[in-house]
Design an enzyme around this catalytic site. Sequence first.
Site, PDB file in Angstrom:
ATOM      1  CG  PHE A   7     -39.208 -44.755 -18.209  1.00 22.68           C
ATOM      2  CD1 PHE A   7     -40.494 -45.156 -17.851  1.00 22.68           C
ATOM      3  CD2 PHE A   7     -38.655 -43.669 -17.559  1.00 22.68           C
ATOM      4  CE1 PHE A   7     -41.206 -44.474 -16.873  1.00 22.68           C
ATOM      5  CE2 PHE A   7     -39.356 -42.967 -16.590  1.00 22.68           C
ATOM      6  CZ  PHE A   7     -40.632 -43.380 -16.244  1.00 22.68           C
ATOM      7  CG  ASP A  38     -32.914 -46.348 -21.745  1.00 21.22           C
ATOM      8  OD1 ASP A  38     -32.476 -47.232 -20.980  1.00 21.22           O
ATOM      9  OD2 ASP A  38     -32.650 -45.134 -21.588  1.00 21.22           O
ATOM     10  CG  ASP A  55     -35.982 -44.372 -15.941  1.00 21.64           C
ATOM     11  OD1 ASP A  55     -35.703 -43.271 -16.455  1.00 21.64           O
ATOM     12  OD2 ASP A  55     -35.945 -45.447 -16.570  1.00 21.64           O
TER      13      ASP A  55
END
Length: 404
Positions: A301, A303, A377
Site C-alpha cells: 500500500f 504511502d 506491508d
Amino acid sequence: MIQSEVRGGKAPVRQSNLKKRRRNDIIDIWVDPPTASKTGSGNGTEQSAVAGISSDVFLLHTTPVMETPMLPRESGQFIAEHSRDVFVEPKGVERVARLLYNLRNSNDLTVSSWKKSNPMAPAPTSDEAVNWVFVVDTMNFSFWPENESEQCEVTFKGTTYTGYMTLCAAITRAMEEGIPITDPKYFSQISVEELGRVLRSDNETPMPMLQERHQALTEGGRVLLEHGGSFRSFISQAGNDARKMVELIVEKIPSYRDEATYERKKISFYKRAQILVADFWGIMEARGEGDIINMDWLTMFADYRIPQALVYLGALRYSDSLMQALNIGELLPCGDRREVEIRGCSIWSVELIKECLCKLVQDREGKTCDINSAIIDFYLWPYAKQHHKEMAHIPIHHTRSIYY
C-alpha cells in the site's frame, strides 16, 4: 459530414480528410481545410472566406480519451523500468527477503499481525466493526505534520497517539461517547463541525485536511446507503474476490481513485482501496466473509512511511538530487514525477521481495509460500514506526493528498 467549432463559426469537414494524432490523453484531429472562395482585399492579396483558418491546416480538439489505467502491480513495474530518481536495488531486495524468511513461521507474517497494528479495532461481531474499518480507511490519508514538534495528538484510555493512530483513537473514542460514527445514516450527513469534534486533537494542532476528510466520508456514506446500508452489504457484491473488491470500491467511490499519469501512461496505485480490502481481511482474520480469494493480487500500500523503510533496508535507493530535495523539506505535489516514482518503485520492490522470499521457501523447503504483499506491508509499516529513530536520517516525502 461532422461539424467543428472554429472561432465561433462552424466549418463543414469531410470525414475523408480526417487525420488523427494521439497526444497524451487527447486525440488531435488534423483536417485539410475546406476549399474557400477567395476575396480580393483591394491591395493585390487574397484572404480565405473562412476567417482565422490557416491556408494549410487547422486543428480540432476532441474530448479526452478515457484510457484504462494500468493496474497497481503493472504500474509499479513500468515506473521502476523508467524511473530517474528512485531505484530498486537487487541486493537490498534479497536482504529483505532473507530477513522475512527468518520470520516466516512467526505471527509477524500472518494475517493475525493485523490486530497487533490495529489494537483499537472493535471485535468483528457486527456491522459496526466492519463499518469502523470503512470509516477509518476512507479518511486514512495525510497525517504528517507541517512541523515535527507540532503534531496532532489523541489520547485514548491513557495512551497518546500520533499519525494514523490518532484517527483510529478518535473514531473509537467517538463510539464510546455514544456518537454513531460507524452508522452510514449518520456519517453520510455529518457536518464539518461535527466531524471536527470527532477528530479533535488534545492540543492546538488539528488533524490535517478536515474538509477533504469530510467530503470523502460523507461521499462514502452515501454510497453505502445506496448498496444495502453497510460496508458488509456493499462489498458482498464482489464475491469475496480481492481484485473484484478493489475494482468495486474504485468504481463506486471517487475518493479511492488513486491514479496518475507517468511517461504519458495512465497508472494506478489504489492504496486506500487495497488497504480497505486487506483490513477487512485482517479484522475478520481471514475467516468467514473474510476468507477472501485472490489476495495475492494486492500489492503493498504505497504511502510515505514504507518507502522510508525500504530505503533504510537497502531495497530502494534515492538519487542525490531527490535526497537533497527531501532533506530541505520540498513539498512534492500529488502526481509529481518523483512522487510517482517513490510510490511505484516501492510497489515493485515489494513484489520482487515477495518473489525472492517465495523462491527461498521453495528452494530450501520444497513448499509453496503463502506470504503475500499485504502481509509484507503489515510487517513493514510497524517496522518503520518501531525503528523511526534509526531511520531519522532518511527523509519521508511530503505530499498533501487524499490518496495516502
